[in-house]
Write a protein that holds these residues in place. Sequence first.
Motif, mmCIF file in Angstrom:
data_model
loop_
_atom_site.group_PDB
_atom_site.id
_atom_site.type_symbol
_atom_site.label_atom_id
_atom_site.label_comp_id
_atom_site.label_asym_id
_atom_site.label_seq_id
_atom_site.Cartn_x
_atom_site.Cartn_y
_atom_site.Cartn_z
ATOM 1 N N ARG A 31 5.411 -17.472 2.960
ATOM 2 C CA ARG A 31 6.128 -16.923 4.118
ATOM 3 C C ARG A 31 7.089 -15.814 3.692
ATOM 4 N N MET A 32 7.616 -15.898 2.483
ATOM 5 C CA MET A 32 8.517 -14.853 1.998
ATOM 6 C C MET A 32 7.796 -13.507 1.879
ATOM 7 N N THR A 33 6.497 -13.547 1.604
ATOM 8 C CA THR A 33 5.765 -12.292 1.429
ATOM 9 C C THR A 33 5.618 -11.531 2.746
ATOM 10 N N HIS A 34 5.898 -12.188 3.854
ATOM 11 C CA HIS A 34 5.793 -11.545 5.164
ATOM 12 C C HIS A 34 7.170 -11.238 5.750
ATOM 13 N N SER A 35 8.186 -11.251 4.921
ATOM 14 C CA SER A 35 9.555 -11.052 5.381
ATOM 15 C C SER A 35 10.142 -9.767 4.814
ATOM 16 N N VAL A 36 11.353 -9.457 5.239
ATOM 17 C CA VAL A 36 12.055 -8.299 4.691
ATOM 18 C C VAL A 36 12.358 -8.489 3.206
ATOM 19 N N TRP A 37 12.334 -9.735 2.745
ATOM 20 C CA TRP A 37 12.664 -10.023 1.350
ATOM 21 C C TRP A 37 11.453 -9.955 0.436
ATOM 22 N N ALA A 38 10.329 -9.454 0.940
ATOM 23 C CA ALA A 38 9.140 -9.307 0.105
ATOM 24 C C ALA A 38 9.439 -8.372 -1.055
ATOM 25 N N PRO A 39 8.756 -8.582 -2.182
ATOM 26 C CA PRO A 39 8.990 -7.718 -3.345
ATOM 27 C C PRO A 39 8.853 -6.243 -2.988
ATOM 28 N N GLY A 40 9.835 -5.472 -3.409
ATOM 29 C CA GLY A 40 9.811 -4.042 -3.158
ATOM 30 C C GLY A 40 10.652 -3.608 -1.983
#
Length: 541
Positions: free
Chosen positions: A460-469
Amino acid sequence: MTQRTRTSPTQVAPTQRPPDHHVVIIGAGLSGIGTAIELQRNGIHDIVLLERASDIGGTWRDNTYPGVGVDIPAHAYQFSYEMNPEWSRVFAKGHEVKTYIDHLADHYGLRASIRLNRDVTNRQWDEAAHLWRLTVSGREITARYVISAVGCFPEPKPPTIEGLDEFTGPILRSASWDHSIPLDGKRVAVVGTGASAVQLVPEIAPLVAHLDVYQRTPIWIAPKLDFPVPELVKTLFRRIPMTERATWTLSTEAVEAFLIGFGLSQARTKHVLRPGSRLMRDIWYRLQVADDRTRRALTPTYDFGCKRPAVSNTYLSTFNRGNVDLVTDPIERVSATGIVTTDGVHRPADVLVLATGFRTATDPEVYRRTPLRGRDGFDLADYFANNRARSYEGIAIPGLPNYFMVFGPYGWVGGTWHQLVETASTHIARVLTEAQQRGATAVEVREHAADTWTRWAADRMTHSVWAPGSCQTANSYYFDQFGENTFLRPATARHARTSAHTFALDDYQFECTKAPSKSSRPKDGCAPAISAASTTPATAT
């Protein structure tokens, strides 16, 4: 996920005498007190809270710097079951929060269970006895269960600035402010621009002869809708409690949306956060800061939400003062009389103020100072140093039987600390109650359950503003040593609360003093110590 090498689970008979306490809670701040209240409400009363300081209160005991207060509305900053109608302002000052914590301890009869000046320096699992051996202020205490309630920032982060010991003037720290040191007419240097600095800088600027604020990374500063709470409103809250509960509900949802909610999906980030960031930059910052160069230096280059934002009506405008300078050149070293930056400039200072932040709960160094060693040689410091963090619901970690964290990896729930504590303590109370019903003496989250839940959170983190980059320039404490946001739970408080009440208890392995008979139902004894599939986390909202 990294798997532990462990022995086969067995039904074992604990040896030696019973533990000194059924439950030990480490810490007597909001986390510890809130957890103790929830355990008592579930019929668990053999509890002791070990507090290393001489008073309760945690953050609100330690932080007394000028201007300290809540950075969210006070009517959200309280437990849902214990409302305070007496908050004096929308954003209450620190001493009011400390008073609220004292009230909790008194109202729920916890004072007799609190042991002050008790520093826990070592935690060792005793497999033969199914208990924890704690070294507490030089002596051993045993407990069947241990709950870590030390918060998300267990200890201040030591500043790594060369020459600090050479400085001849006073050094103040935001987390342990010395009010006996006068600042009037002094040249003061504040190192750091996090939440504490945002509050204290406007307070001390009018007092000092000159103030240098050393900034490494700018922080988003939003307007602060702060004003005194009218007596009429307080009276309404006292006489019709449902009005304050409605205010609490609206406030907590608004805070969650502001701090976390909009960052949970990149779609929201694209359509809400980035236009919002431009609005802040082009209107609010322009209204607050007169000098173009200073305003640009104070404006973040990362998206709103990458780093916890602050609220203030006075911090940005403080840099319009003639006696205040923003310094963005990196610090090279501290001299006897000031600070030298990498451009070779020496700026004199009579007093240094360090607002350099805290170690987070996944920092291996926290567990070097106070070791935590569990089953089969599991060492939490080594684990966090060499492996990506994982947990089950942000509360339990394989390898640590009978051990729970109010705040663990992926643990931050909602927008307020109180929501997090209520969610975590509900989860813990369910496990302890089930263990008692089964006659269990050891309970450990299953490897499969922790791996499944962690994969769900990480995905779920990969679909958030906190995704890498997305947040590379934020320098945010949300991100751990592997560059992953293991600080936040990527779901709403409502979803976390539902999970706390409904997670599969078979995601834990219960071990008993003796094996149950074949005719026993699971709740009458221990479930057989065999592999059991965990449930997939519910769809988050």
